[in-house]
Design a protein around this motif. Sequence first.
Motif, short mmCIF file in Angstrom:
data_model
loop_
_atom_site.label_atom_id
_atom_site.label_comp_id
_atom_site.label_asym_id
_atom_site.label_seq_id
_atom_site.Cartn_x
_atom_site.Cartn_y
_atom_site.Cartn_z
N GLN B 477 0.85 -1.19 0.00
CA GLN B 477 0.00 0.00 0.00
C GLN B 477 0.89 1.24 0.00
OE1 GLN B 477 -3.53 -0.16 2.58
NE2 GLN B 477 -2.97 -2.26 3.09
N ALA B 478 1.71 1.33 -1.03
CA ALA B 478 2.63 2.47 -1.15
C ALA B 478 2.24 3.27 -2.39
CB ALA B 478 4.07 1.97 -1.31
N TYR B 479 2.58 4.55 -2.36
CA TYR B 479 2.20 5.43 -3.45
C TYR B 479 3.23 6.54 -3.60
CZ TYR B 479 0.16 6.72 1.02
OH TYR B 479 0.00 6.92 2.37
N ASP B 480 3.54 6.85 -4.83
CA ASP B 480 4.44 7.97 -5.12
C ASP B 480 3.66 9.00 -5.91
OD1 ASP B 480 6.57 6.75 -3.94
OD2 ASP B 480 7.69 6.37 -5.77
N LEU B 481 3.91 10.27 -5.65
CA LEU B 481 3.31 11.30 -6.50
C LEU B 481 4.39 11.80 -7.46
CD1 LEU B 481 0.82 12.86 -7.28
CD2 LEU B 481 1.43 14.61 -5.60
N VAL B 482 4.09 11.65 -8.74
CA VAL B 482 5.03 12.01 -9.79
C VAL B 482 4.51 13.25 -10.51
CG1 VAL B 482 6.08 11.23 -11.95
CG2 VAL B 482 5.74 9.61 -10.07
N LEU B 483 5.39 14.22 -10.70
CA LEU B 483 5.01 15.43 -11.43
C LEU B 483 5.98 15.58 -12.60
CD1 LEU B 483 3.61 18.13 -11.93
CD2 LEU B 483 5.01 19.13 -10.11
N ASN B 484 5.43 15.55 -13.79
CA ASN B 484 6.25 15.72 -14.98
C ASN B 484 7.46 14.78 -14.99
OD1 ASN B 484 4.45 17.70 -15.63
ND2 ASN B 484 5.85 19.42 -15.26
N GLY B 485 7.24 13.57 -14.53
CA GLY B 485 8.31 12.58 -14.58
C GLY B 485 9.28 12.66 -13.43
N ILE B 488 7.91 13.66 -6.62
CA ILE B 488 7.96 14.77 -5.65
C ILE B 488 7.55 14.34 -4.25
CG2 ILE B 488 7.66 16.63 -7.33
CD1 ILE B 488 4.71 16.77 -6.41
N GLY B 489 6.91 13.18 -4.16
CA GLY B 489 6.51 12.71 -2.84
C GLY B 489 6.28 11.23 -2.86
N GLY B 490 6.38 10.62 -1.70
CA GLY B 490 6.13 9.20 -1.63
C GLY B 490 5.69 8.82 -0.24
N GLY B 491 4.86 7.80 -0.17
CA GLY B 491 4.41 7.38 1.15
C GLY B 491 3.74 6.04 1.10
N SER B 492 3.12 5.71 2.21
CA SER B 492 2.47 4.40 2.29
C SER B 492 1.58 4.32 3.51
CB SER B 492 3.54 3.29 2.39
OG SER B 492 4.31 3.44 3.57
N ILE B 493 0.71 3.33 3.49
CA ILE B 493 0.09 2.88 4.73
C ILE B 493 1.17 2.09 5.45
CG2 ILE B 493 -1.74 1.48 5.74
CD1 ILE B 493 -2.79 3.94 4.27
N ARG B 494 1.24 2.28 6.79
CA ARG B 494 2.30 1.59 7.54
C ARG B 494 1.74 0.35 8.22
NH1 ARG B 494 5.07 5.73 5.04
NH2 ARG B 494 4.48 7.73 5.94
N ILE B 495 2.63 -0.50 8.55
CA ILE B 495 2.28 -1.64 9.39
C ILE B 495 2.03 -1.14 10.81
CG2 ILE B 495 3.17 -3.78 10.39
CD1 ILE B 495 4.92 -3.98 7.78
N HIS B 496 0.91 -1.57 11.42
CA HIS B 496 0.71 -1.19 12.82
C HIS B 496 0.58 -2.43 13.70
CE1 HIS B 496 -3.47 -1.79 11.56
NE2 HIS B 496 -3.79 -1.90 12.83
N ASP B 497 0.90 -3.55 13.10
CA ASP B 497 0.76 -4.81 13.82
C ASP B 497 2.14 -5.38 14.12
OD1 ASP B 497 -1.14 -7.32 14.33
OD2 ASP B 497 0.72 -7.99 13.36
N ILE B 498 2.35 -5.69 15.36
CA ILE B 498 3.68 -6.08 15.81
C ILE B 498 4.17 -7.37 15.14
CG2 ILE B 498 2.83 -7.34 17.84
CD1 ILE B 498 5.13 -6.05 19.42
#
Lengths: 594, 594
Positions: B477-485, B488-498
């Motif tokens: 569940q990761a996603y990057d935001l790309v602008l004109n190739g 510029i940003g990247g993120g994800s849902i994180r694991i919250h389970d030990i």
Amino acid sequence: MKGMEDWSRSDYCGEITKEQEGTEITLMGWVQRRRDHGGVIFTDLRDRFGLVQVVFSPEVNEDTFELADELRKEYVIAVKGKVKARPEAMINEELATGEVEVYASELKILAEAETPPFMIDDEIKTSEELRLKHRYLDLRRNPMQDNIKLRHNVKQAVREYLDDNRFLEVETPMLTKSTPEGARDFLVPSRVNKGKFYALPQSPQLFKQLLMVSGMDRYFQITRCFRDEDLRADRQPEFTQIDIEMSFMNQEDILDMIEGMIEEVFAAADIEEKLDFPQMSYEEAMKRYGTDRPDTRFDMELIDLSEIVADSDFNVFSGTVADGGQVKGINAKGCADFSRGDIDKLTDFVADYGAKGLAWIKVTEDGVESQIAKFLADEEIDAIIDKMSAEAGDLLLFVADNPKVVAASLGNLRLKLGEELDLIPEDEFDFLWVTDFPLLEWDEDEERYISLHHPFTMPKEEDIELLDEDPTAVKSQAYDLVLNGIEIGGGSIRIHDIDLQKKIFELLDMGADEVEEKFGFLLEAFKYGAPPHGGIAFGLDRLVMLLGNLNTIRDVIAFPKTQRATCLLTDAPSEVDEGQLGELALELEDLELD
Amino acid sequence: MKGMEDWSRSDYCGEITKEQEGTEITLMGWVQRRRDHGGVIFTDLRDRFGLVQVVFSPEVNEDTFELADELRKEYVIAVKGKVKARPEAMINEELATGEVEVYASELKILAEAETPPFMIDDEIKTSEELRLKHRYLDLRRNPMQDNIKLRHNVKQAVREYLDDNRFLEVETPMLTKSTPEGARDFLVPSRVNKGKFYALPQSPQLFKQLLMVSGMDRYFQITRCFRDEDLRADRQPEFTQIDIEMSFMNQEDILDMIEGMIEEVFAAADIEEKLDFPQMSYEEAMKRYGTDRPDTRFDMELIDLSEIVADSDFNVFSGTVADGGQVKGINAKGCADFSRGDIDKLTDFVADYGAKGLAWIKVTEDGVESQIAKFLADEEIDAIIDKMSAEAGDLLLFVADNPKVVAASLGNLRLKLGEELDLIPEDEFDFLWVTDFPLLEWDEDEERYISLHHPFTMPKEEDIELLDEDPTAVKSQAYDLVLNGIEIGGGSIRIHDIDLQKKIFELLDMGADEVEEKFGFLLEAFKYGAPPHGGIAFGLDRLVMLLGNLNTIRDVIAFPKTQRATCLLTDAPSEVDEGQLGELALELEDLELD
């Protein structure tokens, strides 16, 4: 443990109102409490905005009710349910959502929780060490959430005000060169440039001055600063500074601008006091309060009695005056009933500040009672009583010594008595600008002049000619903002003239090489047209602490360090392997174990 | 050189309007130009808000006129004078204040200036080295002032949007523990805890996750991050990150929230384009563009021809497919006139990405021309032309290799041709969310799995069961935001389970001790009720660079470092004396001179 799947939170727990009665809502948060009563499970569900009561009843949904039986404190859950108004008798006036409760039709357990090492309550009795180790739990508590929110609000208010006043936020480097703030720098070894080191900034002082040279006109930044000091009292190795600089503004312009900012900050902190910003010279502050950051919330000022006792037969007093010292006193109103033992303790207290003794006079209905009365003439005693506006029941306390010792001992005694006698109004905010600081003072140990603020501080124009003949007589265009006896900000008009700046460096006994190496780039910049400029810096941590009426800056920092400069949560600083050091061309000396 | 005494600026230079005609004003700023004409001195006076013409005439004030004769470029002055409308014929349409001029009655020279090493003009021909050395002069130029202002506006817009959406700004430590971002840490030796080191943060990743565990719900921070990398291309050892994290939000919620923020950022940058945020899976991006950050401003997509040529007699193609490879092509529209030499250069270019060759077909009115046509059946050529929508005049270019080489070589060839053929609209802003990244990839060198994002990234729920049998098939569940190739940003849902988090650490081949030492505190935190959470981080420098249509992030950083990680202005990093190192229990290894 599951994710939320297609569930979507509709509301915050703390914001459910009676107007939502009958609506279906979805809440997510932590179980604050759980009680079983009459075949029904009651929980208080908590999120950042407060609590709401969620009820699990077998009549609504048997499965959900059974699942709810698994709930324990601090479980993270999502519930769907219907808002109901509580019966009149069940309304909880102390809870913002006390008029409603939510009858849960569905429940999802998002995360289980072990019993936390301390309770998530407003008041807890646990060591700060345990709180810091489990900071993520400590930060769940309302008072800590309030502190973080207050800090957020203050920062937003500062930025909005400065933006409205056309300041530009400019970021300055963190990996930079040693700055001249007087404390030790934290060093950062460079791998790319082996054998060389960056310093973390003690303040962006030189960069903000360069930004003025670059025509930015008005600059601000809320930025991290670093000082590798032996950690006294309430300091942190890293702290946050509201850093401000302006061009083409004189001192009064700057103070006006800052007062406007402080007013916005107080509004953001929901403090609706009419603020007042009187000014007092350094000289007057020292004279009346024995300190350059007087707590003006109460009186008990230092009264100079030197003239009265200059010719006294009491040699302890007259001799001190003759030697260039002072005799000063404070009037502890209504303290004539202090015992000898009480006064002995005060004597011990002032001894810590160098006072060789503490003379006293008790004023009673029947005259005075004093260990020194027999040495003083009646007229002298009358004059003292008169000058100190003493009445029956008062205790007058005196120190005779050089001005530094008198100021330190009586200034601190005043604060101690003010606190012990409960003279300090807790909910008052008393500001004071202290101005006209001396530019330089003579350092006995180093046998040279040192700057009272920093070497870039502008002398008062009319005093510049004194720089040669009597440097310590020169006053500076420096100002500190004091709140309730605590310095929250300080600044000055800066020197923008290359020759004057060089002269100051000379007075500070800096050689041409040292000046060139440390400040060559600043002097070079001044060659190309530097505008008159000045500014100020505030310690954000301390400001927020005062606004929140808190006792330590650690309570307004999400992840503070201990007095030993360690982080108990992450265990920083920590050891690194030799490979890492090798890349930096560094070796660790053999360390003796503590 | 003097201060301003009691002079007080009334207006900014760049903001004087015709409506002020006849009023007395006081201006302060820098002399941009000076011309003598007809016994009168004309100057352009500059401040942050622009220029205005100030006229010194002996008819207004003889002394002032004479003093004005001393003025040179970049002198800092204060003038009092009267606003006059310019005669119709003298109006300067190119200047915001071109309708007026100010007749000076008084002049004060606040600072003189030597001739700067380069002119303070919008366009200058000078080395970046000189600009960085005298950054305070470089920053006086309009384009640089615009960049700083743009950066300010972007930051204000980000904060306002996040504040409106109830995010809390929380500061995380700079002196912290090594973070697991993959790059080298900058280390900071501790003096108080000799032999131990802090690390400067590569990102606040773990702290923001802990803040979610602490119930902060929505966090942001615009903060400095540090990576001690060998400086390639346009990187800085310190950079600024917009750091964001949210609890109880799924991926779509988060993307929506961020799109709203980007819209505000563009509005703040005065870009009035209707923004669109399409999504594309990693798999599709790799397939169509050969990269996970496609520039979608132009087509020329990669077309898979493997099926068509699988049974071809041309063994280079069919053999590659038989070995599990691919044959893909791009259509360089209208490039059939490329010479052999041109194509040879393209072949060299793709060789850098591992391609062993570049096959080609020119489509002409009279059929095809190609070095490989003779090996291919007519139906195969027809099928290729059809699938690639080729027309007369097009040049088709092919690579046959394993998927990685095909993607890298054709993806980069596409970009190169897009640029050279001028296919990329300069003033367009094309966003793309790239999603569904693989969670892990197998690292041939290290012989273990590594995280494509970071070890805290949540797998897609439906793929979790694949973790044991086929780890590289698991999507995240990761996603990057790309602008004109550009990412510029990247993120994800994180694991919250030990348990899931531990399983990932195991897959990454981390031993229990290493996990405990590096991430023990995070796992410990997860014991006490961690909410589902996720977030994103943006590189502010790069974002502002793109908004400003600039070529380097150094132009949006007030005081950047060089590619060698040095500051030419302050000469950081620099040597420190042995005493300082001794306090840190450090010794410098003997260094060989470069």
